[in-house]
Structures are given as structure tokens and as C-alpha cells.
Design a protein around this motif. Structure first.
Motif, PDB file in Angstrom:
ATOM      1  N   HIS A 189      89.780  48.644  29.879  1.00  0.00           N
ATOM      2  CA  HIS A 189      91.219  48.371  29.785  1.00  0.00           C
ATOM      3  C   HIS A 189      91.560  46.959  30.280  1.00  0.00           C
ATOM      4  O   HIS A 189      92.573  46.388  29.873  1.00  0.00           O
ATOM      5  N   LYS A 246      87.322  54.089  17.250  1.00  0.00           N
ATOM      6  CA  LYS A 246      87.648  54.841  16.038  1.00  0.00           C
ATOM      7  C   LYS A 246      88.025  53.957  14.846  1.00  0.00           C
ATOM      8  O   LYS A 246      88.526  54.456  13.849  1.00  0.00           O
ATOM      9  N   LEU A 270      89.527  53.775  22.865  1.00  0.00           N
ATOM     10  CA  LEU A 270      89.353  54.796  21.834  1.00  0.00           C
ATOM     11  C   LEU A 270      89.803  54.283  20.468  1.00  0.00           C
ATOM     12  O   LEU A 270      89.171  54.573  19.452  1.00  0.00           O
ATOM     13  N   ASP A 271      90.874  53.506  20.448  1.00  0.00           N
ATOM     14  CA  ASP A 271      91.346  52.933  19.175  1.00  0.00           C
ATOM     15  C   ASP A 271      90.282  52.004  18.584  1.00  0.00           C
ATOM     16  O   ASP A 271      90.058  51.991  17.372  1.00  0.00           O
ATOM     17  N   ARG A 278      93.039  49.644  22.626  1.00  0.00           N
ATOM     18  CA  ARG A 278      92.551  50.573  23.642  1.00  0.00           C
ATOM     19  C   ARG A 278      91.121  50.957  23.268  1.00  0.00           C
ATOM     20  O   ARG A 278      90.732  50.889  22.103  1.00  0.00           O
ATOM     21  N   THR A 297      94.389  52.990  14.223  1.00  0.00           N
ATOM     22  CA  THR A 297      95.137  54.200  14.524  1.00  0.00           C
ATOM     23  C   THR A 297      95.410  54.186  16.013  1.00  0.00           C
ATOM     24  O   THR A 297      94.501  54.029  16.819  1.00  0.00           O
ATOM     25  N   ARG A 298      96.663  54.338  16.370  1.00  0.00           N
ATOM     26  CA  ARG A 298      97.058  54.252  17.767  1.00  0.00           C
ATOM     27  C   ARG A 298      97.347  55.636  18.327  1.00  0.00           C
ATOM     28  O   ARG A 298      97.233  56.631  17.630  1.00  0.00           O
ATOM     29  N   LYS A 299      97.725  55.657  19.605  1.00  0.00           N
ATOM     30  CA  LYS A 299      98.109  56.908  20.257  1.00  0.00           C
ATOM     31  C   LYS A 299      99.125  57.630  19.384  1.00  0.00           C
ATOM     32  O   LYS A 299     100.025  57.008  18.828  1.00  0.00           O
ATOM     33  N   GLY A 300      98.980  58.917  19.259  1.00  0.00           N
ATOM     34  CA  GLY A 300      99.911  59.687  18.440  1.00  0.00           C
ATOM     35  C   GLY A 300      99.632  59.587  16.959  1.00  0.00           C
ATOM     36  O   GLY A 300     100.446  59.969  16.127  1.00  0.00           O
ATOM     37  N   ASN A 301      98.496  59.022  16.586  1.00  0.00           N
ATOM     38  CA  ASN A 301      98.056  58.887  15.195  1.00  0.00           C
ATOM     39  C   ASN A 301      98.933  57.995  14.332  1.00  0.00           C
ATOM     40  O   ASN A 301      98.886  58.071  13.120  1.00  0.00           O
ATOM     41  N   SER A 302      99.762  57.142  14.950  1.00  0.00           N
ATOM     42  CA  SER A 302     100.481  56.163  14.140  1.00  0.00           C
ATOM     43  C   SER A 302      99.494  55.030  13.828  1.00  0.00           C
ATOM     44  O   SER A 302      98.499  54.852  14.519  1.00  0.00           O
TER      45      SER A 302
END
Length: 193
Positions: free
Chosen positions: A170, A91, A87-88, A85, A107-112
Motif C-alpha cells: 500500500h 486481478k 488486489l486490483d 491497490r 476493476t476496483r472495490k465493489g467491482n466498478s
């Protein structure tokens, strides 16, 4: 101005009412008014986007990325080659690239976190990014408050204009998934990637 935006605004309003009901019980809010949309089935049906860069457009798109600055070019190519994604990808931290193991951790959605392999071209690209961004935390640094790039709209517009291929960030993710599926990679593996 669009059905998707109307749904988004209604979801936001619903969240605000729910927050207010929990946080401020002394204020009497009998019922969240947005609930009515669900009870009368008034939410707009918005079809999922299916856009992507078609195989025959990839060569022109790739060549057009040469017309933008190196940071933006590398960012767009990383998104296409990894399926991350926006943002991923923005970052991606230097410390999460392991050139010897040929992997990087996103690092993915939810910080996993998720560790992924990299091919030869991506390995070379990330090795160059590591050299170029020495002293920075992120592979795509910015002087802004977040420390990493946050927007690439000018780069997207320039590549679209130069190549004649309209796309969103996307769309690069959907293009990655479509190409992976065409290579007979299992749907489970594509989902993990």
C-alpha cells in the motif's frame, strides 16, 4: 496484539451479531454487545498510515526490484506506476489492456471499473506481460485457485532487504499519489487516478 487489530476484531464481531439478528430472528439477541464500544467511545484511535517510499529512495528501490523474479518485479512496478491497490493490480486481466489506445481498465472495490491511461514505460511493460501470459486470463497468473497472484511478501522482503527501503504494497499506492501531487496534478485527478 495491536489497537488496529482489536478494532478489526470488534467490527467483525459486530457484523456477525448483526447478521445473526437478521438471519435468525427466532434466536433472541437483545442487543449487539459491540454497540457498547460506540456508546462509551471505547474504540481505539488508530492514526492512518502515512508511510511511502521517499523520492531519494526510489532509485535504490527500483534497482532492487531487479533482484526478484520477473513476475514479482513487474507486479511491484505496476503498483507503483498506477497507484492500484494490491488486489486490483493482481486481478488485472489481459482483455482489459488496450495497447493501441494506451489504456487499461482496472476493476476496483465493489467491482466498478475504471479506465486509466498508461505512459511509455508502462505501455512497454504491459505489452511484455501480454506476450508472456498468452493463454492466461490475468497479467499476473498463478496456479492457485484464484488464477492470479495473491501474495508478494517474499518479493517485498527481498526488495526491502536489497534496497534498504522498508515498504508495504500500500506504500506504493501512497508513493504514486504523493508523486502525482508533486507534479501539480489536481487533487480531483489524483483521486480519480
Amino acid at each position: 496484539r495491536s489497537r488496529a487489530q482489536a478494532n478489526y476484531v470488534a467490527r467483525l464481531l459486530r457484523a456477525l451479531f448483526n447478521f445473526a439478528q437478521e438471519k435468525y430472528p427466532e434466536i433472541r439477541i437483545e442487543e449487539n454487545p459491540v454497540k457498547r464500544l460506540s456508546s462509551v467511545k471505547a474504540w481505539y484511535r488508530v492514526p492512518r498510515r502515512q508511510t511511502l517510499i521517499k523520492t531519494h529512495e526510489l532509485k535504490a528501490w527500483w534497482k532492487a526490484t531487479e533482484s526478484i523474479n520477473e513476475d514479482s518485479r513487474d507486479y511491484l512496478r505496476v503498483l507503483l506506476l498506477t497507484g492500484l491497490r494490491k488486489l486490483d493490480g493482481a486481478k488485472l486481466e489481459r482483455k482489459n489492456v488496450d495497447l493501441r489506445a494506451r489504456t487499461f481498465t482496472a476493476t476496483r472495490k465493489g467491482n466498478s471499473t475504471h479506465t486509466l491511461p498508461m505512459g511509455k514505460y508502462l505501455h512497454a511493460l504491459l505489452a511484455q506481460r501480454l506476450k508472456k501470459t498468452e493463454g492466461h486470463r490475468y497479467l499476473f497468473p498463478s496456479w492457485g485457485a484464484r488464477g492470479h497472484i495473491t501474495e508478494a511478501q517474499k518479493a517485498v522482503a527481498k526488495v526491502a532487504e536489497t534496497s534498504g527501503v522498508g515498504f508495504t504494497l500500500h506504500d506504493l499506492r501512497r508513493t504514486f499519489a504523493t508523486i502525482a501531487e508533486s507534479l501539480d496534478i489536481s487533487s480531483y485527478a489524483v483521486k480519480r487516478l
